[in-house]
Design an enzyme around this catalytic site. Structure first.
Site, mmCIF file in Angstrom:
data_model
loop_
_atom_site.group_PDB
_atom_site.id
_atom_site.type_symbol
_atom_site.label_atom_id
_atom_site.label_comp_id
_atom_site.label_asym_id
_atom_site.label_seq_id
_atom_site.Cartn_x
_atom_site.Cartn_y
_atom_site.Cartn_z
ATOM 1 N N HIS A 71 0.892 -1.092 0.031
ATOM 2 C CA HIS A 71 -0.122 0.058 -0.025
ATOM 3 C C HIS A 71 0.808 1.197 -0.123
ATOM 4 C CE1 HIS A 71 -4.154 -1.599 1.480
ATOM 5 N NE2 HIS A 71 -3.631 -2.261 0.481
ATOM 6 N N TYR A 106 -9.376 5.570 7.451
ATOM 7 C CA TYR A 106 -9.736 5.752 8.861
ATOM 8 C C TYR A 106 -10.815 7.003 8.788
ATOM 9 C CZ TYR A 106 -5.283 3.259 9.897
ATOM 10 O OH TYR A 106 -4.608 2.395 9.764
ATOM 11 N N PRO A 152 -4.967 -0.248 18.708
ATOM 12 C CA PRO A 152 -4.679 -0.778 17.223
ATOM 13 C C PRO A 152 -4.439 0.389 16.189
ATOM 14 C CG PRO A 152 -6.639 -1.470 17.926
ATOM 15 C CD PRO A 152 -6.051 -0.862 19.236
ATOM 16 N N LYS A 160 0.658 -0.474 15.359
ATOM 17 C CA LYS A 160 2.072 -0.678 15.920
ATOM 18 C C LYS A 160 2.417 -1.759 16.888
ATOM 19 C CE LYS A 160 3.493 2.915 13.980
ATOM 20 N NZ LYS A 160 3.588 2.319 12.622
ATOM 21 N N TYR A 200 3.628 6.441 10.545
ATOM 22 C CA TYR A 200 2.704 5.281 10.132
ATOM 23 C C TYR A 200 3.400 4.109 9.586
ATOM 24 C CZ TYR A 200 -1.389 2.684 8.268
ATOM 25 O OH TYR A 200 -2.561 2.105 7.888
#
Length: 395
Positions: free
Chosen positions: A76, A205, A297, A301, A389
């Protein structure tokens, strides 16, 4: 079977942290034994995280565990944020100098590592329940465990606890030495698996007044979806149609996008909490993964921190094995904790920026929206999110 009586490194826990550490030590010529309390079928079924940082991908490839991941994993290059019925995509490679992430479930990572371990690695005992760690501050600590109805003791030069927050390794650190920092969140996640291709090519998100939603995937034909729900929620109170309707409402934007629906094959409620135990070493007992730290979550991580821990630890033990130097081993806890607290902060930021607290005021909501607007409008804010991220480089 013959039970080993002594090893250089005794590893408690056959999850990704313990299995990867064993693999790295095996390739360095360091003998070890892995004790896992559950049977193989259970370990290979556990549903966990699915986002691998670039550093994690590189470590798995380097230790010979990347072949199936590279075939089946989904690379991704971005994520999408949604709020106020708008969407903003973050181009991860453009913001980080080329770094990206891969969708490949922890379950599959574990299967790959188990196969390698059983084929040519160090001993791996399933159904071996660790009962206690003794002699942490001596030159020869031991692991007392039960296997096939009988108790055994494995003495070690070092013991590594990869057995989670409630494991015996963490309890081996004296209370006078150990300090644990915790935070609980006033909401949970309802996670579902759906037999339907993902509606979006990348993770979404979504912030909304109804609560947070995450649109993810396991494979090109299986979606992984999450909804923020109150603590104590019973999954039985959420029939399939209600879940799909809520996902549709929380992810709505001013664009003609339709959420693909399909049968839900699994539902579970996941609590949200943060925890860090310091130090991550006492004497000859070292902690890694969930035994030392837990993150909500939202920032993806947990697995990646565990990989970072055991990578640092494997290098330290390799240095000791080759040169006799304890320099890296002595620095293990401090080295890992710097990364852990960065990841805890990022996970906290992602969680509090995207979720709606039960007592949240209109002022709090406006602050969240201002923060999301800033990420969309500031290359510096976007780059900071993308850097965290995709994962900080391993030391």
């Amino acid at each position: 079977m013959t039970h080993p009586r002594h090893t250089t490194v005794g590893i408690i826990g056959g999850g990704p942290a313990g299995l990867l550490l064993a693999r790295l030590l095996h390739r360095s010529g360091i003998d070890c034994v892995v004790l896992e309390s559950r049977d193989r079928a259970y370990v290979e079924r556990r549903q966990r995280a699915g986002i691998l940082e670039q550093g994690t991908v590189e470590v798995l490839r380097a230790c010979g565990a990347g072949e199936r991941m590279d075939r089946a994993g989904l690379v991704h290059d971005g994520i999408e944020l949604r709020w106020n019925r708008r969407a903003h995509r973050l181009d991860l490679p453009a913001l980080t100098g080329g770094r990206r992430v891969m969708v490949y479930a922890q379950t599959e990572v574990v299967k790959d590592l188990i196969a390698l371990q059983l084929a040519d690695g160090a001993p791996l005992l399933f159904g071996a329940q660790a009962l206690a760690v003794t002699g942490a501050d001596t030159g020869r600590p031991g692991i007392r465990y039960r296997h096939q109805g009988r108790e055994h003791t494995l003495t070690c030069d070092y013991v590594v606890g990869c057995d989670g927050f409630h494991g015996v390794a963490r309890q081996a650190l004296p209370e006078s030495t150990r300090r644990t920092y915790t935070r609980s969140y006033p909401y949970s996640w309802l996670g579902v698996l759906a037999e339907v291709p993902p509606s979006h090519d990348e993770l979404v998100y979504a912030h909304s007044g109804r609560g947070f939603a995450l649109f993810s995937m396991r494979t090109p034909t299986v979606s992984r979806l999450y909804l923020q729900v109150p603590n104590g929620t019973d999954p039985a109170d959420w029939p399939d149609d209600r879940i799909w309707d809520e996902l549709e409402a929380r992810g709505a934007i001013d664009a003609p996008r339709k959420l693909a629906r399909g049968p839900l094959t699994a539902k579970a409620v996941l609590p949200m909490r943060s925890s860090v135990t310091e130090p991550m070493r006492y004497g000859r007992v070292l902690l890694a993964g969930d035994a030392a730290h837990i993150v909500p979550p939202t920032g993806a991580k947990g697995l990646n921190l565990a990989v970072a821990d055991v990578t640092v630890l494997a290098r330290a033990l390799d240095r000791l094995h080759r040169t006799g130097s304890t320099e890296l081993l002595d620095a293990y806890s401090d080295t890992c904790l710097r990364r852990v607290w960065r990841a805890e902060h990022f996970s906290y930021f992602m969680t509090t920026a995207l979720h709606t607290a039960p007592d949240q005021s209109a002022f709090d909501t406006r602050l969240q929206l201002a923060q999301l607007d800033r990420i969309a409008g500031s290359p510096h804010a976007a780059a900071e999110l993308a850097e965290n991220y995709t994962g900080l480089p391993l030391p």
